[in-house]
Write an enzyme that holds these catalytic residues in place. Structure first.
Site, short mmCIF file in Angstrom:
data_model
loop_
_atom_site.label_atom_id
_atom_site.label_comp_id
_atom_site.label_asym_id
_atom_site.label_seq_id
_atom_site.Cartn_x
_atom_site.Cartn_y
_atom_site.Cartn_z
N ASN A 195 0.89 -1.06 0.17
CA ASN A 195 0.05 -0.15 -0.06
C ASN A 195 0.94 1.40 -0.08
O ASN A 195 1.64 1.73 0.97
CB ASN A 195 -0.88 -0.12 1.25
CG ASN A 195 -2.02 1.22 1.33
OD1 ASN A 195 -1.77 2.23 0.45
ND2 ASN A 195 -2.71 1.02 2.42
N ARG A 233 -2.77 -2.29 -3.19
CA ARG A 233 -4.07 -1.46 -3.03
C ARG A 233 -3.91 -0.37 -4.00
O ARG A 233 -2.82 0.41 -3.98
CB ARG A 233 -3.98 -0.98 -1.75
CG ARG A 233 -5.14 -0.43 -1.38
CD ARG A 233 -4.97 0.66 -0.11
NE ARG A 233 -6.51 1.14 0.01
CZ ARG A 233 -6.23 2.22 0.75
NH1 ARG A 233 -5.24 2.62 1.48
NH2 ARG A 233 -7.42 2.79 0.95
N HIS A 263 -13.36 1.88 0.68
CA HIS A 263 -13.05 0.98 1.60
C HIS A 263 -13.74 -0.25 1.30
O HIS A 263 -13.96 -1.06 2.09
CB HIS A 263 -13.80 1.66 3.09
CG HIS A 263 -13.31 2.67 3.53
ND1 HIS A 263 -13.92 3.71 4.23
CD2 HIS A 263 -11.80 3.09 3.93
CE1 HIS A 263 -13.01 4.29 4.75
NE2 HIS A 263 -11.77 4.27 4.56
N GLY A 301 -10.60 7.66 8.14
CA GLY A 301 -11.41 7.75 7.21
C GLY A 301 -12.94 6.95 7.51
O GLY A 301 -12.67 5.90 8.22
N ARG A 356 -12.26 15.06 7.62
CA ARG A 356 -13.22 15.46 6.66
C ARG A 356 -14.51 15.43 7.08
O ARG A 356 -14.85 14.73 7.95
CB ARG A 356 -13.02 14.17 5.60
CG ARG A 356 -11.72 14.24 4.45
CD ARG A 356 -11.58 13.14 4.11
NE ARG A 356 -10.93 12.04 4.47
CZ ARG A 356 -10.56 10.84 4.30
NH1 ARG A 356 -11.30 10.41 3.33
NH2 ARG A 356 -9.80 10.04 4.77
N ASP A 386 -8.02 12.74 16.85
CA ASP A 386 -8.03 11.35 17.56
C ASP A 386 -9.20 11.01 18.41
O ASP A 386 -9.38 11.69 19.35
CB ASP A 386 -6.79 11.15 17.98
CG ASP A 386 -6.31 9.71 18.52
OD1 ASP A 386 -7.47 8.95 19.08
OD2 ASP A 386 -5.43 9.11 18.48
N MET A 387 -10.05 10.19 17.74
CA MET A 387 -11.23 9.90 18.77
C MET A 387 -11.18 9.53 20.11
O MET A 387 -11.85 10.06 21.14
CB MET A 387 -11.99 8.59 18.05
CG MET A 387 -13.24 8.45 18.58
SD MET A 387 -14.42 10.03 18.71
CE MET A 387 -15.35 9.58 17.29
N ARG A 388 -9.64 8.77 20.35
CA ARG A 388 -9.71 8.62 21.92
C ARG A 388 -9.53 9.95 22.77
O ARG A 388 -9.96 10.22 23.81
CB ARG A 388 -8.37 7.94 22.06
CG ARG A 388 -8.35 6.46 21.86
CD ARG A 388 -7.21 5.53 21.43
NE ARG A 388 -6.54 6.24 20.33
CZ ARG A 388 -5.77 5.56 19.59
NH1 ARG A 388 -5.15 4.56 20.30
NH2 ARG A 388 -5.04 6.09 18.60
N ASN A 425 -12.81 -0.43 18.57
CA ASN A 425 -12.21 -0.40 19.81
C ASN A 425 -13.30 0.46 20.76
O ASN A 425 -13.01 0.61 21.92
CB ASN A 425 -10.93 0.52 19.79
CG ASN A 425 -9.83 -0.26 19.20
OD1 ASN A 425 -9.58 -1.43 19.52
ND2 ASN A 425 -9.23 -0.06 17.96
N GLU A 428 -7.75 -5.19 5.70
CA GLU A 428 -7.63 -5.09 4.30
C GLU A 428 -6.57 -5.93 3.60
O GLU A 428 -6.68 -6.23 2.40
CB GLU A 428 -7.36 -3.59 3.97
CG GLU A 428 -8.50 -2.77 3.67
CD GLU A 428 -8.60 -1.29 4.03
OE1 GLU A 428 -7.65 -0.84 4.57
OE2 GLU A 428 -9.47 -0.82 3.37
#
Ligand code: ADP
Length: 784
Positions: free
Chosen positions: A184, A268, A357, A389, A418, A459-461, A511, A563
């Site tokens: 990739n 990829r 995706h 993403g 985004r 970062d979601m965390r 997670n 993936e």
């Protein structure tokens, strides 16, 4: 002079193979080819040889001793055991039909067995019409016998259930071990994984980041070790490739000893435009097409392409395959991929929804179906890929029918940086009010929006932690993130007409219990009930976690993304398809006659009687191309919410369930949105009203837009190198030459070679009766 042992053995094995009736038409050269590919294996008594559910990879012959074939007890019939002796063949049905083995085979005495890989065998018989004929007869007889056995469907169901890897996600269909490198390539990063088809885990996974910055880092993980080094001198992708190729052959990594041990390389590629509906072996034409799609994905495709060209230069003799993020979504119907912009502009600039995706959406759907022990072909799935993403996909019976990312990966869900869906008017306003130019707009949309735009963090965390400490923007971002997903789930349930499985995958989906809970909240009315205690558990890579209430209608599953594995598997399959296509070409491309099937109705007897009177039966009018099938004197009227189609022909004989097959144009006429399905696959399809001479029947379900298909006999299938349920592409020579993809092969001893198109499709290619098609390539096959 004494003959060396190996030559002696080959002679002995050749003589034995030649003595078998079924192989007796092979010439000496063909026999010695077979003997050179055959393995002779000694077995102890009571050793397992084939396990029920296994995909056929070998043709087996008993040389010495005896084996027992055990067919399990199903329904009312008991367990059956058969003994096979010297010279007997087994495994041939599974090899030829592509169905999993319905019986266990084990040795009853000490045995010597001969095992011939499927590829070698099919290549040989493709070139020998007499032997092909013998096998075809063997298989045809067996299929006819099986069709008369009432328990056959149950046996097949048991076999499918016992198949541990029905979608080949663990490469179990490879008949010899293969090593596949997955790449990739990004603008400043290279990710790579090396798979060995006989190992559960990748041999090695690596990532080189910040290439060209003077600060590059290289991370490498093997099942035993983990390391991270500075690679400050890695300034170009070529430098990165050198480091990678050095690493995969480094003895310390215990992966491969030399580069020529690689069997294939899978790349990829983010955007395949509308040109690729599956992975393909890379050649100059494919490179041209990828180059043509660079405009559509300027942030990805040029780098993917550079990686391909570099690798072809470095390892020209190793086959390379391109695996596209967009390919899985090529099954979307036009109502899902069309943007309501001026048509000419869309055509000129290739503006439509492509979706991304796809490799992972497909992977998690197949992984979920495997885990549930249900065919993906009978499930309605929504997959939520929530990483940096994010996208969501509606999967109807294994086909993507809609997805939230669009022409580019900007549309849909809220992502790390985004925005997802935005009013285009807001962007126009910014261009006017803030004089934003294209570059500025691009930066804002790709790098400064989404979670980062709302909170300053992507970062979601960190955002979850911020929210826990009372940060209002973080709370707002999380609510908006979950709400957007929930809104799409509602929309996709409507698009699918129901839901069986809701999947969470990728960094956040795998997670964050909190986000999963936030998404599922309020969806209980739709059968989505989260099991909160289980939702707190964490899931291991390669595993599946069910976080739904046991009695809920919808299974909510956490499925870790993989993936790389899917790219390796698609690489393997693309090679398999090429080999098969080449074999078929050896036979010369035989034309397939085309029938245009107009709308028609199949009825069950009770519905026929409601429409035409008690005790009435179908009156045959004329025979159809398929033996035993006929069109009837009787016709019915179809009444949809919007319109009516009169005098639609009934086709006999009677069926278990009534079914109406119409074309897209007719769907519009009737006001019915019917899915593309195979005949008989009616779950979740819309209903319709039928009007006959004597009465009216309201069908609750049963309207489909029939999937294009080719009927063929087992002999045809062997000749074309195809198996039941393969999907092919066919070139049709009408007034306008066209290639039709997505055509399912259906093999049955009673079928005559014939391709069915509906009236819309035939009109598009200006096909008249008597036209023929040429099978060009296999587009999809469940395993290699
Ligand atoms: P990519 O799309 O870059 O491949 P991933 O699928 O690895 O990304 O997902 C990365 C995202 O997952 C990051 O935004 C990170 O915040 C999020 N993530 C990882 N672990 C957790 C966790 N325990 N809780 C919430 N979010 C997480």
């Amino acid at each position: 002079m004494s003959i060396p042992r190996r030559a002696e053995k080959n002679m002995e094995s050749s003589q034995f193979l030649k003595s078998l009736e079924i192989l007796s038409d092979l010439n000496d050269q063909e026999i010695s080819f077979l003997a050179s590919k055959a393995q002779w294996i000694d077995y102890e008594p009571s050793a397992p040889v084939i396990k029920r559910g296994e995909i056929g990879r070998f043709l087996w012959i008993v040389y010495e001793g005896e084996v027992t074939v055990v067919i399990p007890a199903v329904g009312t019939s008991g367990k059956i055991s058969k003994t096979l002796e010297r010279g007997a063949l087994f495994g041939e049905m599974s090899v030829m039909t592509g169905e999993p083995a319905i019986a266990d085979v084990l040795t009853s005495t000490a045995c010597k067995l001969i095992k011939i890989p499927r590829e070698s065998f099919s290549r040989l018989i493709a070139g020998n019409p007499k032997t092909l004929g013998k096998f075809a007869r063997l298989i045809t007889d067996r299929m006819i016998q099986n069709a008369q056995t009432a328990t056959q469907p149950d046996l097949l169901r048991v076999a499918h259930q016992e198949n541990q890897d029905p979608y080949d996600l663990n490469f179990s269909s490879a008949s010899e071990p293969m090593k596949i490198l997955v790449l990739n390539c990004g603008s400043s990063s290279l990710k790579y994984s090396l798979f060995d088809t006989v190992q559960a885990l990748p041999l090695l996974e690596g990532e080189i980041e910040k290439i060209g910055s003077g600060d590059a880092v290289h991370k490498v993980n093997t099942p035993r070790t983990s390391r991270k080094d500075d690679q400050k001198n890695v300034m170009t992708m070529k430098d990165a490739f050198d480091v990678m190729l050095g690493t995969v052959t480094d003895p310390a990594c215990q992966a491969i000893s030399k580069l020529s041990d690689l069997n294939a390389i899978g790349h990829r590629v983010v955007h395949g435009g509308a040109a690729f509906a599956n992975a393909v072996l890379i050649n100059n034409d494919v490179i041209q097409s990828i180059r043509a799609s660079c405009d559509l994905a300027p942030l990805h495709n040029p780098y993917n392409l550079a990686g391909i060209e570099l690798m072809r230069g470095l390892l020209p003799s190793i086959p390379q395959v391109a695996v596209f993020d967009t390919a899985f979504h090529q099954t979307m119907p036009s109502h899902a991929y069309t943007y309501a912009l001026p048509h000419e502009l869309c055509e000129k600039e290739h503006i439509r929804r492509y979706g991304f995706h796809g490799t992972n959406h497909e992977y998690v759907a197949l992984r979920a179906a495997t885990w549930l022990k249900r065919p993906v072909g009978e499930l309605k799935i929504i997959s939520c890929h929530l990483g940096s993403g994010a996208s969501i996909c509606a999967i109807d019976h294994g086909r993507s029918i809609d997805t939230s990312m669009g022409m580019t990966p900007l549309e849909g869900l809220i992502m790390g940086t985004r925005p997802g869906d935005v009013d285009p008017g807001a962007l126009l306003h910014l261009m006017r009010a803030d004089s934003m130019d294209v570059e500025r707009m691009d930066r804002m949309l790709n790098r400064e929006s989404g979670l980062k735009g709302i909170t300053g963090k992507n970062d979601m965390r960190e955002i979850l932690a911020g929210a826990a400490q009372g940060d209002v923007q973080c709370t707002r971002a999380i609510s908006a993130f979950c709400y957007r997903i929930r809104k799409y789930i509602g929309a996709y349930m409507a698009a699918l007409g129901g839901l069986d499985v809701l999947i969470f995958t990728a960094g956040i989906g795998e997670n964050s219990a909190e986000i999963r809970a936030g998404v599922c909240q309020g969806l209980e009315l739709f059968g989505i009930h989260l099991f909160h205690e289980r939702n707190q558990l964490s899931v291991q890579h390669g595993q599946v976690l069910d976080v739904s209430q046991p009695d809920a209608k919808v299974r909510i599953l956490v499925v870790p993304a993989d993936e790389e594995r899917m790219i390796a598997r698609k690489t393997l399959h693309a090679l398999g398809r090429v080999i098969t296509t080449e074999q078929a070409l050896l036979l010369g491309s035989r034309p397939v006659p085309i029938s245009v099937s107009a709308h028609h109705v199949h009825l069950k007897q009770s519905d026929f009687e409601l429409l035409f009177g008690q005790g009435k039966t179908m009156t045959p009018k004329s025979d159809l191309s398929q033996p035993g099938q006929f069109s009837c004197q009787e016709t019915v009227n179809l009444i949809g919410p919007k319109g009516k189609i009169s005098h639609v022909r009934i086709l006999g004989p009677g069926r278990k369930e009534s079914q109406v097959e119409i074309s897209r144009t007719e769907e519009f006429l009737l006001g019915i949105d019917a899915p593309v399905r195979e005949s008989g696959d009616l779950e979740g399809t819309p209903g319709i009203t039928l009007e006959g001479e004597a009465g009216v029947v309201i069908l609750e379900k049963g309207v489909i837009c029939a999937k294009r298909h080719i009927h063929m006999s087992p002999e045809d299938a062997l000749g074309f190198g195809l198996r039941n349920r393969d999907v092919v592409r066919v070139r049709v020579r009408g007034e306008r030459e066209m290639i039709f993809g997505d055509i399912v092969i259906r093999v049955d001893p009673h079928f005559r070679l014939d391709m069915h198109l509906d009236t819309d499709e035939a009109n598009a290619a200006e096909i008249s009766s008597g036209s023929v098609g040429i099978i060009e390539s296999i587009q999809h096959r469940n395993y290699m």
